[in-house]
Design a protein around this motif. Structure first.
Motif, PDB file in Angstrom:
ATOM      1  N   GLN A 242       7.081 -21.107 -23.881  1.00  0.00           N
ATOM      2  CA  GLN A 242       8.045 -21.979 -23.211  1.00  0.00           C
ATOM      3  C   GLN A 242       8.601 -21.271 -21.979  1.00  0.00           C
ATOM      4  N   ARG A 243       8.682 -21.994 -20.868  1.00  0.00           N
ATOM      5  CA  ARG A 243       9.218 -21.420 -19.634  1.00  0.00           C
ATOM      6  C   ARG A 243      10.729 -21.239 -19.789  1.00  0.00           C
ATOM      7  N   ILE A 244      11.165 -20.013 -19.569  1.00  0.00           N
ATOM      8  CA  ILE A 244      12.578 -19.653 -19.647  1.00  0.00           C
ATOM      9  C   ILE A 244      13.218 -19.748 -18.266  1.00  0.00           C
ATOM     10  N   ALA A 245      12.476 -19.267 -17.246  1.00  0.00           N
ATOM     11  CA  ALA A 245      13.022 -19.240 -15.892  1.00  0.00           C
ATOM     12  C   ALA A 245      11.891 -19.255 -14.871  1.00  0.00           C
ATOM     13  N   SER A 246      12.215 -19.740 -13.683  1.00  0.00           N
ATOM     14  CA  SER A 246      11.305 -19.722 -12.532  1.00  0.00           C
ATOM     15  C   SER A 246      12.046 -19.032 -11.394  1.00  0.00           C
ATOM     16  N   ALA A 247      11.345 -18.122 -10.716  1.00  0.00           N
ATOM     17  CA  ALA A 247      11.988 -17.393  -9.624  1.00  0.00           C
ATOM     18  C   ALA A 247      11.045 -17.294  -8.432  1.00  0.00           C
ATOM     19  N   ARG A 248      11.653 -17.035  -7.280  1.00  0.00           N
ATOM     20  CA  ARG A 248      10.887 -16.735  -6.069  1.00  0.00           C
ATOM     21  C   ARG A 248      11.529 -15.519  -5.429  1.00  0.00           C
ATOM     22  N   LEU A 249      10.707 -14.527  -5.093  1.00  0.00           N
ATOM     23  CA  LEU A 249      11.177 -13.306  -4.453  1.00  0.00           C
ATOM     24  C   LEU A 249      10.449 -13.117  -3.137  1.00  0.00           C
ATOM     25  N   THR A 250      11.212 -12.791  -2.095  1.00  0.00           N
ATOM     26  CA  THR A 250      10.648 -12.428  -0.805  1.00  0.00           C
ATOM     27  C   THR A 250      10.978 -10.965  -0.556  1.00  0.00           C
ATOM     28  N   CYS A 251       9.963 -10.190  -0.212  1.00  0.00           N
ATOM     29  CA  CYS A 251      10.146  -8.771   0.095  1.00  0.00           C
ATOM     30  C   CYS A 251       9.750  -8.495   1.534  1.00  0.00           C
ATOM     31  N   GLN A 252      10.529  -7.654   2.184  1.00  0.00           N
ATOM     32  CA  GLN A 252      10.163  -7.160   3.510  1.00  0.00           C
ATOM     33  C   GLN A 252       9.322  -5.906   3.304  1.00  0.00           C
ATOM     34  N   LEU A 253       8.251  -5.785   4.068  1.00  0.00           N
ATOM     35  CA  LEU A 253       7.365  -4.634   3.988  1.00  0.00           C
ATOM     36  C   LEU A 253       7.669  -3.733   5.174  1.00  0.00           C
ATOM     37  N   ARG A 254       7.987  -2.466   4.884  1.00  0.00           N
ATOM     38  CA  ARG A 254       8.420  -1.533   5.922  1.00  0.00           C
ATOM     39  C   ARG A 254       7.634  -0.235   5.829  1.00  0.00           C
ATOM     40  N   ASP A 255       7.600   0.501   6.918  1.00  0.00           N
ATOM     41  CA  ASP A 255       6.991   1.833   6.879  1.00  0.00           C
ATOM     42  C   ASP A 255       7.770   2.705   5.917  1.00  0.00           C
ATOM     43  N   ARG A 256       7.054   3.560   5.204  1.00  0.00           N
ATOM     44  CA  ARG A 256       7.689   4.469   4.241  1.00  0.00           C
ATOM     45  C   ARG A 256       8.536   5.481   5.010  1.00  0.00           C
ATOM     46  N   PRO A 257       9.813   5.660   4.590  1.00  0.00           N
ATOM     47  CA  PRO A 257      10.654   6.655   5.251  1.00  0.00           C
ATOM     48  C   PRO A 257      10.106   8.063   5.034  1.00  0.00           C
ATOM     49  N   PRO A 258      10.289   8.954   5.976  1.00  0.00           N
ATOM     50  CA  PRO A 258       9.815  10.342   5.801  1.00  0.00           C
ATOM     51  C   PRO A 258      10.411  10.960   4.544  1.00  0.00           C
ATOM     52  N   GLY A 259       9.588  11.679   3.808  1.00  0.00           N
ATOM     53  CA  GLY A 259      10.056  12.381   2.617  1.00  0.00           C
ATOM     54  C   GLY A 259      10.168  11.546   1.365  1.00  0.00           C
ATOM     55  N   SER A 260       9.769  10.284   1.418  1.00  0.00           N
ATOM     56  CA  SER A 260       9.888   9.461   0.209  1.00  0.00           C
ATOM     57  C   SER A 260       8.556   9.270  -0.456  1.00  0.00           C
TER      58      SER A 260
ATOM     59  N   GLY B 155       0.814  -1.211   0.000  1.00  0.00           N
ATOM     60  CA  GLY B 155       0.000   0.000   0.000  1.00  0.00           C
ATOM     61  C   GLY B 155       0.849   1.263   0.000  1.00  0.00           C
ATOM     62  N   ALA B 156       0.190   2.401  -0.071  1.00  0.00           N
ATOM     63  CA  ALA B 156       0.861   3.689  -0.242  1.00  0.00           C
ATOM     64  C   ALA B 156       1.666   4.125   0.977  1.00  0.00           C
ATOM     65  N   GLU B 157       1.345   3.644   2.150  1.00  0.00           N
ATOM     66  CA  GLU B 157       2.029   4.075   3.373  1.00  0.00           C
ATOM     67  C   GLU B 157       3.271   3.243   3.707  1.00  0.00           C
ATOM     68  N   ARG B 158       3.503   2.185   2.923  1.00  0.00           N
ATOM     69  CA  ARG B 158       4.627   1.290   3.215  1.00  0.00           C
ATOM     70  C   ARG B 158       5.443   1.090   1.949  1.00  0.00           C
ATOM     71  N   ILE B 159       6.620   0.499   2.094  1.00  0.00           N
ATOM     72  CA  ILE B 159       7.463   0.161   0.953  1.00  0.00           C
ATOM     73  C   ILE B 159       7.799  -1.323   1.012  1.00  0.00           C
ATOM     74  N   ALA B 160       8.175  -1.861  -0.128  1.00  0.00           N
ATOM     75  CA  ALA B 160       8.585  -3.267  -0.220  1.00  0.00           C
ATOM     76  C   ALA B 160      10.027  -3.297  -0.709  1.00  0.00           C
ATOM     77  N   VAL B 161      10.876  -4.018   0.010  1.00  0.00           N
ATOM     78  CA  VAL B 161      12.274  -4.158  -0.400  1.00  0.00           C
ATOM     79  C   VAL B 161      12.620  -5.643  -0.489  1.00  0.00           C
ATOM     80  N   GLY B 162      13.251  -6.024  -1.580  1.00  0.00           N
ATOM     81  CA  GLY B 162      13.626  -7.420  -1.777  1.00  0.00           C
ATOM     82  C   GLY B 162      14.676  -7.860  -0.769  1.00  0.00           C
ATOM     83  N   ILE B 163      14.459  -9.031  -0.176  1.00  0.00           N
ATOM     84  CA  ILE B 163      15.450  -9.571   0.763  1.00  0.00           C
ATOM     85  C   ILE B 163      15.971 -10.939   0.328  1.00  0.00           C
ATOM     86  N   ASP B 164      15.281 -11.595  -0.598  1.00  0.00           N
ATOM     87  CA  ASP B 164      15.767 -12.888  -1.090  1.00  0.00           C
ATOM     88  C   ASP B 164      15.213 -13.121  -2.484  1.00  0.00           C
TER      89      ASP B 164
END
Length: 135
Positions: free
Chosen positions: A117-135, A68-77
């Protein structure tokens, strides 16, 4: 801000440089495509790192929609398995959720060539954090 309340997640980013086009974006399904041309390794095959960029980008955008708009997602794996080569045309990635929590979101991303045709399979995990001030 876009009509979803999220900031523009593509302009001025690596997605733009690699010509990745997002065709659908939501927490339940995010789809994008990328040209093989310009994203190859020296042998003329799609670069595995380019596939990883596509996968992480799609999973991150989907996670941002979940956060959502109040948080950010950052990839961790990110892990990705390359199944076959692509030499031309476009590849398309589809990110679908594996788990959508309050602090972590995980997505499966399937990348296919124009023939399906499947070229690649991936899995991504993101941490969800509060949006930093000013971003």
């Amino acid at each position: 801000m876009t009509d979803t309340g999220l900031p523009d997640l593509t302009t001025g980013t690596l997605l733009e440089r690699m010509e990745i086009e997002i065709t659908q974006a939501s927490s339940e399904r995010t789809v994008g495509r990328m040209p093989v041309a310009g994203n190859t390794q020296p042998y003329g095959l799609l670069h595995g790192g380019a596939s990883a960029v596509l996968a992480e980008s799609l999973g991150s955008i989907a996670s941002a929609h979940h956060a959502g708009a109040e948080r950010i997602a950052v990839g961790i794996d990110l892990n990705i398995t390359h199944h076959r080569a692509a030499r031309e045309g476009y590849v398309t990635g589809v990110a679908t959720p594996l788990s959508l929590g309050r602090s972590v979101a995980a997505y499966e991303i399937v990348i296919s060539d124009e023939s399906g045709q499947r070229i690649a399979s991936a899995r991504l995990t993101c941490q969800l954090r509060d949006r930093p001030p000013g971003s």
